[in-house]
Scaffold this active site. Structure first.
Site, PDB file in Angstrom:
ATOM      1  N   CYS A  97      39.720   7.719  32.720  1.00 22.03           N
ATOM      2  CA  CYS A  97      39.738   8.562  31.813  1.00 22.03           C
ATOM      3  C   CYS A  97      38.501   9.880  31.793  1.00 22.03           C
ATOM      4  CB  CYS A  97      40.080   8.133  30.652  1.00 22.03           C
ATOM      5  SG  CYS A  97      38.717   7.099  30.206  1.00 22.03           S
ATOM      6  N   GLU A 133      47.042  13.666  33.178  1.00 23.82           N
ATOM      7  CA  GLU A 133      45.943  13.275  33.181  1.00 23.82           C
ATOM      8  C   GLU A 133      46.621  12.900  34.388  1.00 23.82           C
ATOM      9  OE1 GLU A 133      42.436  10.356  31.710  1.00 23.82           O
ATOM     10  OE2 GLU A 133      45.386   9.960  30.537  1.00 23.82           O
ATOM     11  N   GLU A 143      40.166   4.300  23.052  1.00 29.80           N
ATOM     12  CA  GLU A 143      39.677   5.043  23.536  1.00 29.80           C
ATOM     13  C   GLU A 143      41.741   5.810  24.360  1.00 29.80           C
ATOM     14  OE1 GLU A 143      38.614   6.146  27.304  1.00 29.80           O
ATOM     15  OE2 GLU A 143      38.254   4.270  27.882  1.00 29.80           O
TER      16      GLU A 143
END
Length: 481
Positions: free
Chosen positions: A288, A383, A254
């Site tokens: 995330c 990100e 992940e």
């Protein structure tokens, strides 16, 4: 609580084979809000990690044969104990991770929802019978636990990421070696203490902390570890994937995200504003699946940005123990400098700061809104992992779908629209493993959590997630008619 040793669940030794093992070396752990040292944590050696793998391997021989009812009850015992001590556990999370006490309590509820879910799923591991093309054969498909699991968890949800990985493994009969985040070690060791109280077999759960690269390499290179489950950056995920190829270990990764948040002209603006604020405030946007790129239709862009900025600017980043803090600090100075660097580069590339843009105290970042952001800017490809909301304009559905998909990541996406035909078109065109349509709460134990493209492989949670811890065996039996 200023020092972690004040907690009744403070443990600073490695947890191996049901025992606390004193390490040869310790390292310092700091409060992310004020940078004060809160304690020391154990630094595992190669020998320690190998001891943990041996313990898990030996325990697996018997634990795999335990009944589903037995494993289910252990998980329920564990959940009950954690819930009974929720307040103390939440304080530990706030002290070592920084999030608000309210957020920490919410994380415990979220983490335990997975323990409860998989406690029930333990009794629902069904195989299949396949009709043979011969009358003297029986074909059975059996699901078996994969073996020892090497789990590696991040610091942003130090309780929930542990339970989300460990619970399904234990439910099906696997045993675990967990490498908890070196930034947030204490809550993992507290979970180990409560798991022992819950009655888990010695060796079923083993926890180590230390050098991430070294421990990851050991887990991937040991043939006794049959599965790696990792949550973290795409860069590290690629390294682990390459290392695990040596023994063809099963993988769940992940990884990073770059979630688009799209508001179409027909959207309920109030609902979209609430959703956007929730994603940027929760855990200081150190998640995330938080909104990373905000695409607003040109006809409502100015109004939306203004209203969002008015509300977001009122949020306060501060000490997680202060009741007036809406979110806590970033995890450390490196994270702070990285986020401030993204803001600075955006301004140099043409974006405008509507509010915020600075650190208010140490690693506390002001709520920041950037307008007139373009897809070729640095921030569009990163990100952010901080309370920064970059806003992009779009005019057509086709344009925004192309912009949203223009990323190597595909973990989560969100969009708001009241046009049903548009909803059906866009949900089929956006490339992500999870999607919120007029909704932002997409992480629940009953849904498969995971991404596509460079956001990872495998799923966590749900019926799908538990199957990532199982091997499929087919048996063909011939008998006399």
């Amino acid at each position: 609580m200023k020092n972690i040793s004040e907690s009744p669940f403070f443990y600073n030794e490695l947890f191996i084979n049901g025992k606390w093992v004193k390490p040869k070396k310790m390292y310092d752990v700091f409060n992310p809000f004020n940078y004060e040292k809160i304690g020391e944590a154990p630094f595992a050696t190669k020998e320690n990690v190998e001891q943990a793998i041996s313990a898990a391997h030996n325990c697996f021989k018997s634990y795999r044969k335990s009944t589903p009812q037995y494993r289910s009850q252990l998980l329920k015992n564990w959940s009950k104990l954690c819930l009974e001590h929720k307040d103390e556990l939440a304080k530990m999370i706030t002290l070592e991770q920084g999030k608000t006490l309210e957020d920490a309590k919410g994380e415990i509820d979220y983490g335990l929802s997975f323990v409860d879910w998989f406690a029930d799923e333990a009794k629902r591991i069904y195989g299949h019978n396949i009709q043979s093309d011969r009358p003297d054969q029986i074909i059975d498909v059996i699901l078996e636990p994969v073996g020892v699991v090497g789990a590696i968890t991040p610091w942003n949800f130090p309780f929930a990421m542990v339970t989300r990985k460990i619970a399904p493994a234990l439910a099906v009969g696997c045993t675990v070696v967990l490498k908890a985040s070196e930034e947030t070690p204490y809550i993992a060791y507290a979970l180990a203490h409560l798991a022992k109280q819950a009655g888990f077999d010695d060796g079923a759960i083993n926890i180590v902390t230390g050098d991430p690269a070294e421990i990851g390499q050991i887990l991937c290179s040991d043939v006794r570890v049959r599965k790696i489950s990792f949550t973290g950056s795409t860069r590290v995920g690629k390294i682990l994937a390459a290392q695990s190829a040596e023994h063809i270990q099963k993988l769940s990764l992940e990884l990073g995200g770059n979630a688009p948040f799209i508001v179409f002209e027909s959207a309920d603006m109030e609902e979209a504003l609430k959703g956007a604020l929730y994603l940027k405030q929760r855990n200081g946007s150190q998640s995330c699946v938080c909104g990373n790129r905000f695409f607003i239709h040109d006809s409502i862009y100015d109004q939306f940005v203004e209203e969002f900025s008015n509300r977001f600017s009122k949020q306060k980043s501060g000490n997680g123990f202060d009741c007036d803090s809406d979110y806590g600090p970033l995890i450390n100075q490196t994270a702070r400098d990285r986020v401030l660097g993204l803001i600075e580069s955006s301004v140099k590339e043409g974006a405008k700061i509507v509010c915020g843009g600075k650190a208010s105290y140490n690693s506390c970042i002001e709520p920041t809104v950037l307008s007139e952001v373009q897809s070729d800017m640095t921030i569009a490809k990163e990100e952010i992992f901080g309370p920064v909301a970059p806003f992009y304009r779009f005019k057509t559905e086709e344009e925004v779908v192309e912009m949203a998909n223009d990323t190597p990541y595909g973990l989560a996406s969100y969009f708001y629209s009241k046009d049903f035909s548009q909803v059906m078109r866009v949900k089929n065109e956006l490339k992500s493993g999870m999607m919120g349509i007029n909704e932002t709460v997409i992480a629940k134990p009953q849904i498969p959590f995971g991404g596509v493209k460079e956001s990872g492989i495998g799923k966590e949670g749900s019926f799908y997630g538990i199957h990532d811890y199982l091997d499929v065996k087919c048996t063909i039996t011939k008998y006399e008619l």
